[in-house]
Each structure stands twice: as structure tokens, then as C-alpha cells.
Motif scaffolding. Structure first.
Motif, mmCIF file in Angstrom:
data_model
loop_
_atom_site.group_PDB
_atom_site.id
_atom_site.type_symbol
_atom_site.label_atom_id
_atom_site.label_comp_id
_atom_site.label_asym_id
_atom_site.label_seq_id
_atom_site.Cartn_x
_atom_site.Cartn_y
_atom_site.Cartn_z
ATOM 1 N N UNK A 181 0.866 -1.147 0.073
ATOM 2 C CA UNK A 181 -0.041 -0.005 0.155
ATOM 3 C C UNK A 181 0.891 1.392 0.035
ATOM 4 N N UNK A 182 1.992 1.121 0.900
ATOM 5 C CA UNK A 182 2.801 2.365 0.965
ATOM 6 C C UNK A 182 3.472 2.667 -0.342
ATOM 7 N N UNK A 221 -7.463 -2.556 -5.619
ATOM 8 C CA UNK A 221 -6.658 -3.295 -6.585
ATOM 9 C C UNK A 221 -6.103 -4.679 -5.961
ATOM 10 N N UNK A 222 -6.527 -4.859 -4.627
ATOM 11 C CA UNK A 222 -6.256 -6.042 -3.865
ATOM 12 C C UNK A 222 -4.826 -6.086 -3.194
ATOM 13 N N UNK A 223 -4.311 -4.864 -3.022
ATOM 14 C CA UNK A 223 -3.057 -4.747 -2.147
ATOM 15 C C UNK A 223 -3.150 -4.973 -0.849
ATOM 16 N N UNK A 224 -4.374 -4.664 -0.179
ATOM 17 C CA UNK A 224 -4.633 -5.160 0.955
ATOM 18 C C UNK A 224 -6.161 -5.557 1.143
ATOM 19 N N UNK A 225 -6.499 -5.917 2.214
ATOM 20 C CA UNK A 225 -7.963 -6.331 2.469
ATOM 21 C C UNK A 225 -8.739 -5.003 2.675
ATOM 22 N N UNK A 226 -10.020 -5.175 1.870
ATOM 23 C CA UNK A 226 -10.562 -3.817 1.739
ATOM 24 C C UNK A 226 -11.241 -3.720 3.283
ATOM 25 N N UNK A 227 -11.395 -2.430 3.470
ATOM 26 C CA UNK A 227 -11.492 -1.856 4.907
ATOM 27 C C UNK A 227 -13.369 -2.073 4.993
ATOM 28 N N UNK A 264 -4.285 15.299 2.618
ATOM 29 C CA UNK A 264 -4.965 14.125 3.430
ATOM 30 C C UNK A 264 -6.248 13.720 2.577
ATOM 31 N N UNK A 265 -7.016 14.161 1.933
ATOM 32 C CA UNK A 265 -7.766 13.858 0.978
ATOM 33 C C UNK A 265 -7.378 12.782 -0.044
ATOM 34 N N UNK A 266 -6.462 13.348 -0.711
ATOM 35 C CA UNK A 266 -5.718 12.429 -1.663
ATOM 36 C C UNK A 266 -5.136 11.077 -1.220
ATOM 37 N N UNK A 267 -4.460 11.238 0.015
ATOM 38 C CA UNK A 267 -3.693 10.412 0.648
ATOM 39 C C UNK A 267 -4.714 9.240 0.819
ATOM 40 N N UNK A 268 -5.917 9.655 1.403
ATOM 41 C CA UNK A 268 -6.982 8.815 1.781
ATOM 42 C C UNK A 268 -7.589 8.005 0.546
ATOM 43 N N UNK A 269 -7.834 8.760 -0.478
ATOM 44 C CA UNK A 269 -8.313 8.175 -1.771
ATOM 45 C C UNK A 269 -7.471 7.210 -2.298
ATOM 46 N N UNK A 270 -6.011 7.506 -2.459
ATOM 47 C CA UNK A 270 -5.073 6.495 -2.995
ATOM 48 C C UNK A 270 -4.937 5.308 -2.161
ATOM 49 N N UNK A 271 -5.079 5.438 -0.939
ATOM 50 C CA UNK A 271 -5.246 4.230 -0.109
ATOM 51 C C UNK A 271 -6.323 3.427 -0.491
ATOM 52 N N UNK A 272 -7.332 3.904 -0.855
ATOM 53 C CA UNK A 272 -8.825 3.276 -0.950
ATOM 54 C C UNK A 272 -8.367 2.538 -2.169
ATOM 55 N N UNK A 273 -7.750 3.087 -3.447
ATOM 56 C CA UNK A 273 -7.531 2.488 -4.496
ATOM 57 C C UNK A 273 -6.671 1.395 -4.461
ATOM 58 N N UNK A 274 -5.624 1.451 -3.636
ATOM 59 C CA UNK A 274 -4.682 0.377 -3.335
ATOM 60 C C UNK A 274 -5.421 -1.008 -2.649
ATOM 61 N N UNK A 275 -6.481 -0.565 -1.850
ATOM 62 C CA UNK A 275 -7.425 -1.502 -1.472
ATOM 63 C C UNK A 275 -8.105 -2.289 -2.626
ATOM 64 N N UNK A 296 -9.412 -4.586 -12.025
ATOM 65 C CA UNK A 296 -9.586 -3.354 -10.917
ATOM 66 C C UNK A 296 -8.408 -2.622 -11.124
ATOM 67 N N UNK A 297 -7.258 -2.886 -11.785
ATOM 68 C CA UNK A 297 -6.071 -1.876 -11.944
ATOM 69 C C UNK A 297 -6.762 -0.697 -12.982
#
Length: 237
Positions: A96-97, A231-237, A218-229, A189-190
Motif C-alpha cells: 500500500x505504501x 486493486x487488492x494490495x490489502x484487504x478492503x476495509x 489528506x484527502x488525496x492520501x486517503x483516496x489513493x489508499x482506497x484505490x490500493x485496496x 481492478x487496475x
């Protein structure tokens, strides 16, 4: 003779750079649709016939600017990925990072170079059709992001939902074209995440977030993290 040829080559590089720099100024002032070789030549104190020896047409100059822009944002993405934590740790948070580092680098480049960003991700230039020379440079950001997904797939796996059977043929076609070593669901997903990433950036660069989003980092960071989820990089919250 060798030294003379070297001097000529250096002069050509310098003049080419000056032409591009002036053309970028015109992009900022007038937009790509109004880019004019004659105007560029006039501002540089050149006759039009001399400029045509470097760029035979407006489209040739546009293509050079487009390739430069794609290469610049691609280099920013690749540099961010190279500086990110290595994927060898095998933890989902690392993937994700790495993803968010690439996304943030693309956003930072776009904000710093809004006119070049508009040239490659804004409205099409009337009468211009990009040649295949632009395809490789245009793919650099996408390839950087795909490499993040590939590293995740090969270490922790990808947490993707079942693929909708109606979309399987489309997903298989995308996977064959973009990343044959990834499952079709990952390619689907990608592509969706890629489009959303540039939608977010375009909204910011083109002023759609004015008076709407205040804490944009902060808005973009959260949105980019959601996109990481997504594409399957981490379990969806």
C-alpha cells in the motif's frame, strides 16, 4: 571534423531545447490548440524556415512536448517507487505504501506542471492524432503501478473479490494486454483504479475541488489508499 560535428550536435540540442521551452510558454498562455510554429520562431528571433528544420510541423512539435511530459511524469513515478520500501518484506502495508508513493509523485508532478499535465491528460487537441511514438512514454506511470501489484501478487497475494462472469472476457483481454502474469480480476481492478487516480488529479489540477476540498493532501492520501485496496494490495476495509 569530429569536433565540428560535435559542436553542431550541441548547437542542435540547445536550439531544440529553446524551441520546446518557448512552445511550453505558449501552452501556458494560449493552450495547445493555438500552438504556432511561426509564433515560436518569432519569439526566438528565428525565421520559420529555420525552425522547420527542427520540427517540420506543429504536430511534430506537439508530439515532442507530449513525449517529454509523459517521460517526466513517468520518471517521477519510477523514482518514487525506487525510493519506497522494498516489497521483499511481504507485508500488505508495504505494498500500500509503495502504491501511494507512486500516486503521490504523479499528483505532485501534475500540480507543479499543470500545463504539461493538461497537454497529456486534458482535452484532445483538435486536428492532432498522437503517433505510436507516444505509447511507450504514456505507459510508464501505469507500468510503475502494475509493478506494485505484481510484487504484491508474488509475495502476499492480491485480495480481490470474485470476477463478475459478464466481465471475464473483458478482464482477460485487459490482462493479456497489460499484465499477462496477473489474474484477469487484477487487470480489471487496475484499469478502474488507474482511471480514478487521474480523475482525482484532474479534478484538483483543473480547479474542480475549489471551495469543496480544503485538506487536499489528506484527502488525496486517503483516496489513493482506497484505490490500493481496490486493486487488492490489502484487504478492503
Amino acid at each position: 571534423m569530429t569536433s565540428l560535428r560535435g559542436a553542431r550536435d550541441r548547437a542542435r540540442v540547445e536550439v531544440t531545447a529553446a524551441i520546446k521551452d518557448e512552445a511550453r510558454k505558449q501552452l501556458a498562455a494560449e493552450g495547445a490548440a493555438k500552438l504556432s510554429l511561426r509564433a515560436v520562431a518569432r519569439e526566438l528571433g528565428m525565421v520559420s524556415s529555420a525552425l522547420y528544420r527542427y520540427f517540420p510541423s506543429r504536430d511534430d512539435l506537439l508530439t515532442a512536448l507530449i513525449i517529454d511530459a509523459y517521460d517526466a511524469v513517468g520518471a517521477a513515478a519510477e523514482s518514487a517507487l525506487a525510493a519506497a520500501p522494498p516489497p521483499s518484506s511481504g507485508t500488505r502495508s508495504v505494498h500500500v505504501a509503495r502504491w501511494t508513493a507512486v500516486c503521490s509523485a504523479v499528483r505532485a508532478w501534475a500540480i507543479a506542471h499543470p500545463h504539461e499535465y493538461a497537454l497529456i491528460y486534458g482535452s484532445p487537441v483538435p486536428g492532432y492524432s498522437a503517433p505510436r511514438d507516444t505509447v511507450g512514454p504514456a505507459a510508464r506511470v501505469g507500468m510503475a503501478l502494475i509493478s506494485v501489484a505484481r510484487d504484491a501478487y508474488n509475495t502476499t497475494g492480491l485480495a480481490l473479490p470474485p470476477l463478475d462472469p459478464a466481465l471475464r472476457p473483458e478482464a482477460e483481454r485487459m490482462a493479456a494486454e497489460l499484465a499477462p502474469d496477473l489474474p484477469p480480476a487484477a487487470a480489471l481492478a487496475f484499469v478502474a483504479a488507474w482511471a480514478q487516480l487521474f480523475g482525482l488529479i484532474s479534478f484538483e489540477v483543473f480547479g474542480q475541488f475549489h471551495r469543496l476540498v480544503g485538506e487536499r493532501d489528506a484527502f488525496f492520501a486517503r483516496a489513493a489508499t482506497r484505490l490500493a485496496h481496490e486493486v487488492g494490495l490489502a484487504e478492503r476495509p
